[in-house]
Design an enzyme around this catalytic site. Structure first.
Site, PDB file in Angstrom:
ATOM      1  N   HIS A   1       0.753  -1.507  -0.492  1.00  0.00           N
ATOM      2  CA  HIS A   1       0.370  -0.041   0.165  1.00  0.00           C
ATOM      3  C   HIS A   1       0.928   0.915  -0.128  1.00  0.00           C
ATOM      4  O   HIS A   1       1.836   1.339   0.508  1.00  0.00           O
ATOM      5  CB  HIS A   1      -1.232  -0.038   1.210  1.00  0.00           C
ATOM      6  CG  HIS A   1      -2.091   0.594   1.061  1.00  0.00           C
ATOM      7  ND1 HIS A   1      -1.926   2.072   0.931  1.00  0.00           N
ATOM      8  CD2 HIS A   1      -3.615   0.334   0.678  1.00  0.00           C
ATOM      9  CE1 HIS A   1      -3.174   2.575   1.469  1.00  0.00           C
ATOM     10  NE2 HIS A   1      -4.014   2.010   0.457  1.00  0.00           N
TER      11      HIS A   1
ATOM     12  N   ASP B   1      -8.298  -5.523  -0.904  1.00  0.00           N
ATOM     13  CA  ASP B   1      -8.873  -6.850  -2.482  1.00  0.00           C
ATOM     14  C   ASP B   1      -8.008  -7.828  -1.925  1.00  0.00           C
ATOM     15  O   ASP B   1      -8.314  -8.773  -2.655  1.00  0.00           O
ATOM     16  CB  ASP B   1      -6.818  -5.641  -3.415  1.00  0.00           C
ATOM     17  CG  ASP B   1      -8.226  -3.938  -3.588  1.00  0.00           C
ATOM     18  OD1 ASP B   1      -9.877  -4.183  -3.574  1.00  0.00           O
ATOM     19  OD2 ASP B   1      -7.225  -3.552  -3.790  1.00  0.00           O
TER      20      ASP B   1
HETATM   21  N1  AMX Z   1       4.849  -7.713  -4.706  1.00  0.00           N
HETATM   22  C1  AMX Z   1       4.979  -6.985  -5.550  1.00  0.00           C
HETATM   23  N2  AMX Z   1       6.581  -6.030  -5.513  1.00  0.00           N
HETATM   24  C2  AMX Z   1       5.813  -5.318  -4.890  1.00  0.00           C
HETATM   25  C3  AMX Z   1       4.493  -5.431  -3.807  1.00  0.00           C
HETATM   26  C4  AMX Z   1       3.855  -5.905  -4.193  1.00  0.00           C
HETATM   27  N3  AMX Z   1       2.339  -6.285  -3.313  1.00  0.00           N
HETATM   28  N4  AMX Z   1       4.329  -4.003  -3.660  1.00  0.00           N
HETATM   29  C5  AMX Z   1       5.129  -3.455  -3.761  1.00  0.00           C
HETATM   30  N5  AMX Z   1       6.001  -3.531  -4.396  1.00  0.00           N
HETATM   31  C6  AMX Z   1       7.298  -2.849  -4.926  1.00  0.00           C
HETATM   32  C7  AMX Z   1       7.280  -2.269  -5.429  1.00  0.00           C
HETATM   33  O1  AMX Z   1       6.896  -2.365  -7.118  1.00  0.00           O
HETATM   34  C8  AMX Z   1       8.170  -1.399  -6.228  1.00  0.00           C
HETATM   35  O2  AMX Z   1       9.503  -2.383  -6.459  1.00  0.00           O
HETATM   36  P1  AMX Z   1      10.366  -1.196  -7.692  1.00  0.00           P
HETATM   37  O3  AMX Z   1      11.299  -0.318  -6.546  1.00  0.00           O
HETATM   38  O4  AMX Z   1      11.181  -2.095  -8.543  1.00  0.00           O
HETATM   39  O5  AMX Z   1       9.044  -0.457  -8.930  1.00  0.00           O
HETATM   40  C9  AMX Z   1       8.892  -1.883  -4.675  1.00  0.00           C
HETATM   41  O6  AMX Z   1       8.210  -2.341  -3.776  1.00  0.00           O
HETATM   42  C10 AMX Z   1       8.269   0.046  -3.698  1.00  0.00           C
HETATM   43  O7  AMX Z   1       7.217  -0.102  -3.661  1.00  0.00           O
HETATM   44  P2  AMX Z   1       6.489   0.622  -2.531  1.00  0.00           P
HETATM   45  O8  AMX Z   1       6.722   1.907  -2.841  1.00  0.00           O
HETATM   46  O9  AMX Z   1       6.407  -0.043  -1.425  1.00  0.00           O
HETATM   47  O10 AMX Z   1       4.528   0.156  -2.869  1.00  0.00           O
HETATM   48  P3  AMX Z   1       4.314   2.356  -4.198  1.00  0.00           P
HETATM   49  O11 AMX Z   1       3.578   3.024  -2.988  1.00  0.00           O
HETATM   50  O12 AMX Z   1       5.067   2.814  -5.119  1.00  0.00           O
HETATM   51  O13 AMX Z   1       2.926   1.586  -4.514  1.00  0.00           O
HETATM   52  C11 AMX Z   1       1.160  -1.043  -4.289  1.00  0.00           C
HETATM   53  C12 AMX Z   1       1.659   0.545  -3.705  1.00  0.00           C
HETATM   54  C13 AMX Z   1      -0.155  -0.726  -3.488  1.00  0.00           C
HETATM   55  C14 AMX Z   1       0.956  -0.034  -5.805  1.00  0.00           C
HETATM   56  C15 AMX Z   1       1.763  -1.703  -4.554  1.00  0.00           C
HETATM   57  O14 AMX Z   1       2.050  -2.278  -3.273  1.00  0.00           O
HETATM   58  C16 AMX Z   1       1.446  -2.667  -5.389  1.00  0.00           C
HETATM   59  O15 AMX Z   1       1.745  -2.981  -6.598  1.00  0.00           O
HETATM   60  N6  AMX Z   1       0.936  -3.250  -4.864  1.00  0.00           N
HETATM   61  C17 AMX Z   1      -0.437  -5.083  -5.135  1.00  0.00           C
HETATM   62  C18 AMX Z   1      -1.204  -4.544  -6.496  1.00  0.00           C
HETATM   63  C19 AMX Z   1      -2.118  -4.358  -5.324  1.00  0.00           C
HETATM   64  O16 AMX Z   1      -2.552  -5.220  -4.561  1.00  0.00           O
HETATM   65  N7  AMX Z   1      -2.957  -2.642  -4.989  1.00  0.00           N
HETATM   66  C20 AMX Z   1      -4.426  -2.786  -4.201  1.00  0.00           C
HETATM   67  C21 AMX Z   1      -3.866  -1.708  -3.851  1.00  0.00           C
HETATM   68  C22 AMX Z   1      -5.099  -1.005  -3.009  1.00  0.00           C
HETATM   69  C23 AMX Z   1      -6.535  -0.747  -3.377  1.00  0.00           C
HETATM   70  O17 AMX Z   1      -5.959   0.723  -4.078  1.00  0.00           O
HETATM   71  N8  AMX Z   1      -6.481  -0.793  -3.503  1.00  0.00           N
END
Ligand code: AMX
Length: 439
Positions: free
Chosen positions: A316, A371
């Protein structure tokens, strides 16, 4: 509700004017170059009155946590245990907890407004059956826009101090009509185009369940919980922020909400609910079992990460702990379906995924979000069509973003327009040649 809101909004408007008069020049935080390039994380840049997100505690709606809402909001009279989202809407709009009578008056008001004009169904019918349900949904919302009172009154030259009134009217009508539009899409795409008329004795969520074709009381309770916990998540998330932004151009509530829902349809936001079940179904198929053990799940998670994909339902942008919306659904599962294999798989994933994500060293929040749980509960009651799930999220999200939009217009918030820069300018600034921040 409308009068109560107006009293509250007038008082808040006067208070904000005073705050800005006395403290408008106070510096509130600072911004780093990384924040500018990396999704504006942590920059406070807008006001949303309806809810507030704490990274450790999760969401509070007007100060109330989800367990508190489950305790304090009115329930459906027929033995309901979950809160009525009608009550949550009242709370988000007025700041006050409603009693049962007030929640019921919202139900009645929405029922009276719920007739959907035929051209909306015609617009949806014009799309091929393979169209994604979220596309159908937004097309349906755009077709509803012909009914906008705000657009009409703006065209007739309404005074800007009265904008909130037709926005309130549009918001109420839009929310009232969404269950019918959502159910129409489901029945058209998955149930042979056989539609079910609303039942005037049911509440907003119960009616949605009924029109979808699910008469089970458990499913109706699930819808009440689902519609409550997905409603709002403060203002910066993609769907809420987009609705607010587009609304700031005085686009009417239908246009603003449709824009927000296009954002909800992204896999990093609301579409993650379909991605979670799709991913679990693919895992079951790859492993040849509908009850994978923790070792099998861990291997599959690692494979997903090696393929350069995210684990859907985890992580998140703000939260740093297990999402209380996940916990509320887990409790629902423990009460209503403790032995369901898919639900148990979701709980096993919850034990397996966080340490793996933590071990990557870059994921800021390894915990599950809303989710990661919702789909399994829907599958339990027979709703296996996971491409549809984000539509349910969208119906619920209308409550929060519409309550906020009414506040935006009542408080006279102006056009939103942050400043952007180019990398060329940033480099000139780093070389000491330019002051790009404009003081
Ligand atoms: N699986 C694998 N890698 C993940 C991850 C996950 N669930 N969550 C974060 N990461 C990775 C990011 O892709 C990023 O990688 P990068 O540096 O290689 O690009 C790194 O970890 C740092 O990311 P972050 O700062 O922890 O997250 P963020 O704030 O940029 O993004 C979110 C948040 C939700 C988009 C991300 O955690 C994600 O993609 N989760 C999976 C999709 C998901 O469940 N989305 C629903 C969110 C809730 C909602 O809005 N309904």
């Amino acid at each position: 509700m409308k009068e109560r809101f107006k009293e509250k909004a007038d008082a808040a408007s006067a208070e904000i004017k005073n705050i800005l008069k006395e403290h408008g020049n106070k510096v509130a935080g600072e911004v780093t170059l990384s924040q500018i390039y990396q999704g504006m994380r942590g920059i406070t840049g807008l006001v949303t009155e309806t809810s507030l997100l704490d990274s450790q505690e999760g969401i509070r709606f007007r100060g109330y946590s989800i367990p508190e809402l489950q305790q304090k909001l009115p329930k459906f009279p027929d033995g309901g245990e979950q809160p009525l989202p009608e009550g949550l809407f009242y709370l988000m709009l007025t700041g006050d907890l409603p009693d049962a009578e007030m929640a019921e008056s919202v139900t009645d008001n929405w029922m009276r407004r719920s007739h959907v004009p035929n051209h909306v169904f015609d617009a949806i019918d014009a799309l091929p059956l393979h169209t994604h349900p979220m596309t159908m949904f937004v097309v349906g919302v755009m077709a509803l826009q012909t009914e906008s009172t705000f657009a009409k009154q703006y065209g007739e030259g309404i005074n800007k101090k009265d904008y909130w009134d037709p926005v309130y009217d549009d918001a109420m009508t839009l929310i009232a009509r969404l269950p019918r539009v959502a159910a129409y899409i489901y029945r058209r795409k998955y149930k042979n185009n056989e539609h079910i008329h609303p039942n005037g004795l049911l509440d907003w969520s119960g009616n949605l369940a009924h029109m979808l074709g699910y008469e089970d009381k458990g499913f109706m309770e699930l819808m009440r919980l689902y519609m409550t916990i997905h409603a709002d998540h403060e203002g910066g998330n993609v769907s809420a922020h987009t609705t607010h932004l587009v609304g700031s151009a005085l686009s009417d509530p239908y246009l603003a909400y449709a824009a927000g829902m296009n954002g909800l349809a992204g896999p990093l936001h609301g579409l993650a609910n379909q991605e979670v079940i799709k991913w679990i179904f693919e895992m079951q198929e790859a492993l040849g079992t509908d009850a994978p053990d923790k070792v099998q799940i861990a291997d599959y998670v690692k494979k997903t990460l090696e393929e350069g994909k995210v684990v859907p339902g985890y992580g998140h942008a703000v939260l740093r702990k297990t999402d209380p919306r996940f916990t509320a659904q887990m409790e629902f599962g423990k009460k209503h379906m403790p032995d369901d294999k898919l639900v148990n798989t979701v709980w096993n994933i919850y034990e397996v995924v966080p340490p793996i994500l933590q071990s990557l060293g870059k994921v800021k929040n390894p915990w599950p979000n809303v989710d990661s749980h919702s789909g399994a509960l829907l599958v339990h009651y027979g709703m296996v069509e996971y491409e549809y799930y984000t539509v349910l999220f969208a119906v619920s999200r209308a409550l929060g973003v519409m309550a906020s939009l009414i506040w935006d217009r009542a408080l006279g918030f102006p056009l939103e327009r942050p400043k952007s820069v180019t990398t060329k300018l940033v480099k000139q600034w780093l070389d000491g040649k330019d002051n790009i921040w404009g003081d």
